[in-house]
Design an enzyme around this catalytic site. Structure first.
Site, PDB file in Angstrom:
ATOM      1  N   HIS A   1       0.829  -1.163   0.115  1.00  0.00           N
ATOM      2  CA  HIS A   1       0.106   0.166   0.062  1.00  0.00           C
ATOM      3  C   HIS A   1       0.871   1.188   0.078  1.00  0.00           C
ATOM      4  CE1 HIS A   1      -3.089   2.856   0.999  1.00  0.00           C
ATOM      5  NE2 HIS A   1      -3.924   1.811   0.575  1.00  0.00           N
TER       6      HIS A   1
ATOM      7  N   ASP B   1      -8.188  -5.323  -0.168  1.00  0.00           N
ATOM      8  CA  ASP B   1      -8.412  -6.139  -1.488  1.00  0.00           C
ATOM      9  C   ASP B   1      -8.067  -7.424  -1.294  1.00  0.00           C
ATOM     10  OD1 ASP B   1      -9.820  -4.151  -2.583  1.00  0.00           O
ATOM     11  OD2 ASP B   1      -8.241  -3.268  -3.641  1.00  0.00           O
TER      12      ASP B   1
HETATM   13  N1  CMC Z   1       4.312  -7.362  -4.792  1.00  0.00           N
HETATM   14  C1  CMC Z   1       5.654  -7.399  -5.074  1.00  0.00           C
HETATM   15  N2  CMC Z   1       6.333  -6.331  -4.778  1.00  0.00           N
HETATM   16  C2  CMC Z   1       5.777  -5.265  -4.539  1.00  0.00           C
HETATM   17  C3  CMC Z   1       4.415  -5.155  -4.342  1.00  0.00           C
HETATM   18  C4  CMC Z   1       3.712  -6.298  -4.551  1.00  0.00           C
HETATM   19  N3  CMC Z   1       2.228  -6.347  -4.672  1.00  0.00           N
HETATM   20  N4  CMC Z   1       4.025  -3.894  -3.968  1.00  0.00           N
HETATM   21  C5  CMC Z   1       5.039  -3.051  -3.968  1.00  0.00           C
HETATM   22  N5  CMC Z   1       6.106  -4.037  -4.263  1.00  0.00           N
HETATM   23  C6  CMC Z   1       7.640  -3.543  -4.280  1.00  0.00           C
HETATM   24  C7  CMC Z   1       8.022  -2.799  -5.506  1.00  0.00           C
HETATM   25  O1  CMC Z   1       8.556  -3.573  -6.499  1.00  0.00           O
HETATM   26  C8  CMC Z   1       9.166  -2.031  -4.907  1.00  0.00           C
HETATM   27  O2  CMC Z   1      10.232  -2.405  -4.913  1.00  0.00           O
HETATM   28  P1  CMC Z   1      11.783  -1.839  -5.013  1.00  0.00           P
HETATM   29  O3  CMC Z   1      11.742  -0.840  -4.122  1.00  0.00           O
HETATM   30  O4  CMC Z   1      12.596  -3.169  -5.058  1.00  0.00           O
HETATM   31  O5  CMC Z   1      11.633  -1.320  -6.405  1.00  0.00           O
HETATM   32  C9  CMC Z   1       8.670  -1.663  -3.441  1.00  0.00           C
HETATM   33  O6  CMC Z   1       7.738  -2.581  -3.040  1.00  0.00           O
HETATM   34  C10 CMC Z   1       7.550  -0.318  -3.282  1.00  0.00           C
HETATM   35  O7  CMC Z   1       6.658  -0.302  -4.455  1.00  0.00           O
HETATM   36  P2  CMC Z   1       5.921   0.874  -5.178  1.00  0.00           P
HETATM   37  O8  CMC Z   1       5.371   0.323  -6.252  1.00  0.00           O
HETATM   38  O9  CMC Z   1       7.091   1.999  -5.412  1.00  0.00           O
HETATM   39  O10 CMC Z   1       4.882   1.274  -3.944  1.00  0.00           O
HETATM   40  P3  CMC Z   1       3.715   2.211  -4.363  1.00  0.00           P
HETATM   41  O11 CMC Z   1       3.492   2.912  -3.230  1.00  0.00           O
HETATM   42  O12 CMC Z   1       4.088   3.137  -5.694  1.00  0.00           O
HETATM   43  O13 CMC Z   1       2.433   1.358  -4.830  1.00  0.00           O
HETATM   44  C11 CMC Z   1       0.739  -0.288  -4.789  1.00  0.00           C
HETATM   45  C12 CMC Z   1       1.599   0.930  -3.928  1.00  0.00           C
HETATM   46  C13 CMC Z   1      -0.377  -0.498  -3.941  1.00  0.00           C
HETATM   47  C14 CMC Z   1       0.188   0.286  -5.876  1.00  0.00           C
HETATM   48  C15 CMC Z   1       1.665  -1.605  -4.930  1.00  0.00           C
HETATM   49  O14 CMC Z   1       2.041  -1.818  -3.409  1.00  0.00           O
HETATM   50  C16 CMC Z   1       0.992  -2.689  -5.787  1.00  0.00           C
HETATM   51  O15 CMC Z   1       1.211  -2.572  -6.701  1.00  0.00           O
HETATM   52  N6  CMC Z   1       0.384  -3.459  -4.832  1.00  0.00           N
HETATM   53  C17 CMC Z   1      -0.431  -4.542  -5.673  1.00  0.00           C
HETATM   54  C18 CMC Z   1      -1.958  -3.925  -6.136  1.00  0.00           C
HETATM   55  C19 CMC Z   1      -2.885  -3.648  -4.916  1.00  0.00           C
HETATM   56  O16 CMC Z   1      -2.975  -4.659  -4.285  1.00  0.00           O
HETATM   57  N7  CMC Z   1      -3.434  -2.566  -5.071  1.00  0.00           N
HETATM   58  C20 CMC Z   1      -4.544  -2.389  -4.060  1.00  0.00           C
HETATM   59  C21 CMC Z   1      -4.161  -1.244  -3.179  1.00  0.00           C
HETATM   60  S1  CMC Z   1      -5.403  -1.026  -1.768  1.00  0.00           S
HETATM   61  C22 CMC Z   1      -6.857  -0.758  -2.330  1.00  0.00           C
HETATM   62  C23 CMC Z   1      -6.952   0.765  -2.779  1.00  0.00           C
HETATM   63  O17 CMC Z   1      -6.441   1.180  -4.014  1.00  0.00           O
HETATM   64  O18 CMC Z   1      -7.311   1.439  -2.156  1.00  0.00           O
END
Ligand code: CMC
Length: 428
Positions: A307, A364
């Site tokens: 998240h 989710d």
């Molecule tokens: N699986 C594997 N690695 C992950 C994941 C995941 N689900 N989420 C983040 N990472 C890694 C990412 O690769 C990065 O690694 P590094 O630092 O080595 O490059 C690190 O964790 C930080 O990730 P980020 O993408 O920079 O983080 P963000 O804050 O931009 O993204 C997120 C947050 C929710 C989009 C992301 O965690 C994700 O894609 N999760 C899966 C989709 C998901 O479940 N979304 C629902 C969110 S809750 C419902 C709502 O939207 O309110």
């Protein structure tokens, strides 16, 4: 004395005011920075940028705290009804018994949609994703209520638009499902409460009156409350930015629904079940998928994990996990993907990669398991999220309007070609 931060740049010192929130969180106000120094700030994905001051939802991602208007999500999910929470978010205070009765009555008077909506619905192929249908139908409300196009009308008229929206979204959501099933639509029954009416419109047929199971209605009430607002997420920020151009409430929320649809936001609930199904079909090898998620050359991510704001746990996920257990046992359902989900959670939580990045199950991860148990098909999951999020979107839009916020218009750092001369091609 008001605190200030100092920016030292090019031999000069710029003083930037510090803004302190109600929960003592601090922000540097950079709104005058460009005028003073010529500098803009760069923050892709707004990871560290506050776009507004807001009194709706407080979230502390480090401590896993979520409160709507000061009330904890745990209390509201346990004790309140969805319409009570909607009232709280939109008008700022919990309703008195009389206010709640009036609100429910107002909402129940507007559940019907114009008969011509059925013709629009009939135009969609049955394979249409219900989120696309919902977003379009919400946008079409501007055609049936042209006065709603002007958000500067009287507070009473804007409130009429709000009440109509709360009342009609369950009808539009259930009808987008009926379109997908190629079943005749079911009209609202105003003698039922909000959740019961929605369930009936989803599952009844003209020939079979679906008997509403109170366990299903209670679970739906809880899920809608848990999704009702989440401060400046992708869709709420979209609603505010679209509305900041003085676009109507229906148009702004239609854009919010599109933002929610993506798998990194609300669409994750559909993606989680599809992922769990894939793992199951592939022999249930959880370790293999954890390894894939860690492999930077593989685009696969563990859906329902991670998240932007929560880095220790998502309080909504804790409530939903327990609710999933309760609902499945009360309905006597055994879902094999629940076991896979729990194993996946256990393996990931013990893994250094996930620990180091603060990746935990989010709202989710388990919600789809409940929706499935309630008989809701996978591609309707994000529509359920939208139904819950509506009061939040309305509250965000209303606050933005009442605070008279300026049009949202970010800056950029240009990286394209510098000036060059146009040379006409030889047009033979
Ligand atoms: N699986 C594997 N690695 C992950 C994941 C995941 N689900 N989420 C983040 N990472 C890694 C990412 O690769 C990065 O690694 P590094 O630092 O080595 O490059 C690190 O964790 C930080 O990730 P980020 O993408 O920079 O983080 P963000 O804050 O931009 O993204 C997120 C947050 C929710 C989009 C992301 O965690 C994700 O894609 N999760 C899966 C989709 C998901 O479940 N979304 C629902 C969110 S809750 C419902 C709502 O939207 O309110």
């Amino acid at each position: 004395m008001t605190k200030k931060a100092e920016l030292h740049y090019d031999g000069k010192v710029y003083e930037l005011p510090i803004i302190t929130g109600a929960e003592n969180e601090k922000a540097i106000d950079i709104s005058k920075l460009r005028g003073q120094s010529g500098l803009v700030t760069l923050d892709k994905g707004f990871k560290n940028t506050g776009s507004c001051e807001s009194a709706i939802t407080f979230l502390n991602g480090e401590e896993g705290i979520l409160r709507y208007r000061g009330y904890s999500i745990e209390d509201l999910a346990e004790k309140a009804t969805f319409l009570e929470v909607a009232f709280l978010l939109i008008y700022g205070e919990l309703p008195t018994a009389e206010e709640l009765d009036n609100f429910k009555e107002d909402v129940s008077k507007h559940t019907l949609v114009h008969e011509d909506v059925r013709s629009i619905l009939d135009g969609f192929p049955s394979k249409s994703h219900p989120m696309g249908v919902l977003s379009s139908l919400v946008s079409s409300l501007t055609a049936f209520y042209p006065k709603s196009l002007d958000p500067n009308r009287s507070a009473e008229e804007v409130n009429g638009t709000i009440i109509r929206f709360i009342a009609k979204l369950p009808t539009l959501a259930a009808w987008s499902f009926k379109n997908r099933m190629r079943q005749p639509v079911i009209y609202p029954d105003n003698s039922l409460d909000y959740c019961e009416n929605f369930i009936r419109m989803m599952f009844s047929l003209p020939t079979v009156n679906y008997e509403i199971n109170p366990v299903v209605a209670a679970a739906l009430n809880k899920l809608l409350i848990l999704h009702a607002d989440h401060e400046q997420n992708c869709s709420a920020a979209t609603v505010r930015i679209v509305g900041s151009s003085h676009a109507s409430l229906y148009a702004s929320v239609s854009a919010g629904i599109a933002a929610l649809w993506g798998p990194l936001h609300g669409g994750a609930n559909q993606a989680v079940i599809e992922m769990l199904e894939e793992i199951k079909a592939d022999g249930g090898d959880v370790d293999k998928y954890v390894a894939k998620a860690k492999d930077k050359s593989d685009p696969f991510r563990l859906m329902g994990f991670g998240h932007r704001v929560y880095k220790n746990f998502d309080p909504r996920a804790t409530i939903i996990k327990k609710a999933a257990d309760d609902v499945l046992s009360e309905l006597g359902i055994e879902d094999p993907v629940l076991d896979i989900a729990m194993e996946l959670e256990k393996v990931a939580l013990e893994d250094e990669y996930f620990k180091a990045r603060g990746l935990y199950p989010n709202v989710d991860f388990y919600s789809g398991i409940i929706y499935r148990a309630l008989g809701i098909p996978t591609d309707m999951f994000t529509v359920m999220f939208a139904l819950g999020r509506l009061p939040g979107w309305i509250a965000q839009w209303k606050e933005m309007r009442e605070n008279n916020e300026p049009i949202g218009r970010p800056r950029q750092v240009y990286t394209g070609a510098t000036q060059r001369k146009y040379v006409a091609i030889d047009k033979r």
